[in-house]
Design an enzyme around this catalytic site. Structure first.
Site, PDB file in Angstrom:
ATOM      1  CB  CYS A 177       0.775 -10.402 -12.446  1.00 27.99           C
ATOM      2  SG  CYS A 177       1.632  -9.898 -10.980  1.00 27.99           S
ATOM      3  CE  LYS A 205      -1.028  -8.103  -6.119  1.00 29.20           C
ATOM      4  NZ  LYS A 205      -0.792  -9.467  -6.759  1.00 29.20           N
ATOM      5  NE  ARG A 223       6.246  -7.304  -6.024  1.00 27.40           N
ATOM      6  CZ  ARG A 223       5.839  -5.961  -6.319  1.00 27.40           C
ATOM      7  NH1 ARG A 223       7.053  -5.044  -6.574  1.00 27.40           N
ATOM      8  NH2 ARG A 223       4.880  -5.817  -6.511  1.00 27.40           N
ATOM      9  NE  ARG A 235       3.944  -7.413  -9.323  1.00 27.02           N
ATOM     10  CZ  ARG A 235       4.882  -8.093  -9.775  1.00 27.02           C
ATOM     11  NH1 ARG A 235       5.148  -8.182 -11.040  1.00 27.02           N
ATOM     12  NH2 ARG A 235       5.607  -9.001  -8.919  1.00 27.02           N
ATOM     13  CE  LYS A 275      -0.940  -9.149  -2.244  1.00 29.84           C
ATOM     14  NZ  LYS A 275      -0.764  -9.897  -3.033  1.00 29.84           N
ATOM     15  CB  SER A 333       5.774 -10.445   2.625  1.00 24.40           C
ATOM     16  OG  SER A 333       5.842  -9.422   1.641  1.00 24.40           O
ATOM     17  CE1 TYR A 388       3.778 -15.270   3.760  1.00 20.84           C
ATOM     18  CE2 TYR A 388       3.103 -12.743   4.045  1.00 20.84           C
ATOM     19  CZ  TYR A 388       3.452 -13.729   3.208  1.00 20.84           C
ATOM     20  OH  TYR A 388       3.039 -13.582   1.825  1.00 20.84           O
TER      21      TYR A 388
HETATM   22  C1  PBG Z   1       1.460 -11.451  -6.955  1.00 26.66           C
HETATM   23  C2  PBG Z   1       1.426 -11.472  -5.687  1.00 26.66           C
HETATM   24  C3  PBG Z   1       2.171 -10.385  -4.526  1.00 26.66           C
HETATM   25  C4  PBG Z   1       1.790 -11.069  -3.388  1.00 26.66           C
HETATM   26  C5  PBG Z   1       1.248 -12.148  -3.468  1.00 26.66           C
HETATM   27  N1  PBG Z   1       1.106 -12.625  -5.038  1.00 26.66           N
HETATM   28  C6  PBG Z   1       2.413  -9.181  -4.898  1.00 26.66           C
HETATM   29  C7  PBG Z   1       3.184  -8.748  -6.040  1.00 26.66           C
HETATM   30  O1  PBG Z   1       4.502  -9.217  -6.214  1.00 26.66           O
HETATM   31  O2  PBG Z   1       2.784  -7.814  -6.533  1.00 26.66           O
HETATM   32  C8  PBG Z   1       2.340 -10.363  -2.077  1.00 26.66           C
HETATM   33  C9  PBG Z   1       2.038 -11.050  -0.835  1.00 26.66           C
HETATM   34  C10 PBG Z   1       2.704 -10.466   0.302  1.00 26.66           C
HETATM   35  O3  PBG Z   1       3.673  -9.502   0.260  1.00 26.66           O
HETATM   36  O4  PBG Z   1       2.984 -10.962   1.157  1.00 26.66           O
HETATM   37  N2  PBG Z   1       1.037 -12.416  -7.705  1.00 26.66           N
END
Ligand code: PBG
Length: 313
Positions: A109, A183, A193, A205, A236, A262, A301
């Site tokens: 990131c 997060k 992803r 991460r 989150k 997701s 979603y």
């Molecule tokens: C990272 C980011 C992620 C999500 C949104 N922005 C996660 C990540 O890959 O660490 C995940 C959202 C989802 O799972 O719906 N910039």
């Protein structure tokens, strides 16, 4: 069902890609697509009819390099799409994700410190100065395109402060910040992803996202983001973290978003498809639980389905 839910508390995420005429299905992420700007405009006029007004946009690209240089290239596909959407639908509340993971060849990131970039370490280290510089530039490019909110999600220390300063300095003091404050390093991001091809190519991460075994650090991160100038903070994922949502709401009494991420969504979709339960009832129960815990806004979603169900009621 969901009788007391205000549609304005829902935020609907979209994946934006370059090109024309694109509406790409994503493996094991039913009902979610990668749109190019033209098909996205049609889609958005539909969801506006359903009453959805708040939208979160993510970029998807195969133009990746070590510094994510494509992210703030002037007039790149994402910035153009945001501008077109905002010009066409000025009443929408447009929120843009500000991160590097969709643009970096390593999938992390931020900008990596030299020893991490070799890919030999288990956990990587972000170069804070360079990362904040890049994130600020990206946020600024989104603000220039008309984004109402920018949402930094890199979990880089000081990101809200750096972005606030850059926006103010350049005349965008009205652009708001939705901080991805708490997060967690989570398994619930898998389908996302896939959608962005943003999984880390090596290591994970966990050096910059939070450990899910505790909540103290999460509350500290939220406090920091509020101090740094966030207008809304976020927890989150949502479902496995309802306790954190509740604690944050009680402790800070500050506008709070929760991201129903997701894999939380996909589990429901796949279970419903197998006939294990009613999708509608399950979604209603889940969204109610996130509201009950204390979220003012829910990024989900399921938003389009919910909006349809609310119309039918
Ligand atoms: C990272 C980011 C992620 C999500 C949104 N922005 C996660 C990540 O890959 O660490 C995940 C959202 C989802 O799972 O719906 N910039």
């Amino acid at each position: 069902m969901l009788k007391n839910l205000k549609i304005d508390s829902l935020i609907y995420p979209y994946f934006v890609t370059a090109g024309e005429g694109q509406k790409q299905a994503i493996d094991l992420f039913p009902g979610v697509y990668r749109f190019s700007s033209d098909t996205l405009l049609e889609e958005i006029s539909q969801i506006r009819e359903l009453g959805l007004r708040r939208i979160l946009f993510f970029a998807v690209t195969d133009k990746k390099d070590a510094t994510g240089s494509h992210a703030d290239r002037p007039n790149n596909f994402f910035v153009r799409a945001i501008k077109e959407i905002k010009d066409t639908f000025p009443d929408l509340s447009v929120i843009t994700d500000v991160c590097l993971c969709a643009y970096t060849s390593h999938g992390h990131c931020g900008i990596l410190k030299a020893q991490s970039a070799k890919g030999k370490t288990q956990s990587v280290l972000l170069d804070q100065g360079l990362t904040l510089e890049r994130l600020s530039q990206i946020a600024l490019s989104h603000a220039r395109a008309g984004a109402d909110w920018v949402a930094p999600s890199a979990m880089a220390k000081g990101q809200v402060h750096a972005i606030r300063a850059a926006l103010d300095k350049n005349g965008y003091s009205r652009t708001k910040i939705l901080g991805y404050s708490a997060k967690f390093a989570s398994s619930f991001y898998g389908p996302f992803r896939n959608a962005c091809a943003s999984a880390p190519r090596f290591a994970n991460r966990s050096s910059y996202q939070l450990d899910y075994q505790g909540s103290r650090k999460a509350l500290q991160e939220i406090a920091d983001d509020i101090k740094e100038g966030a207008d809304t903070v976020m927890v989150k994922p949502a479902l496995a973290y309802l306790d954190v949502i509740r604690e944050a709401k009680e402790k800070f009494a500050f506008p709070l978003a929760a991201y129903n991420v997701s894999a939380e969504y996909v589990l429901v979709k796949l279970g419903a498809r197998e006939g294990l339960f009613s999708e509608r009832k399950m979604v209603s129960e889940i969204i109610s639980s996130i509201k009950r815990a204390g979220a003012d806004y829910i990024i989900t979603y399921h938003a389009k389905d919910i909006a349809k169900w609310l119309k039918e009621n």
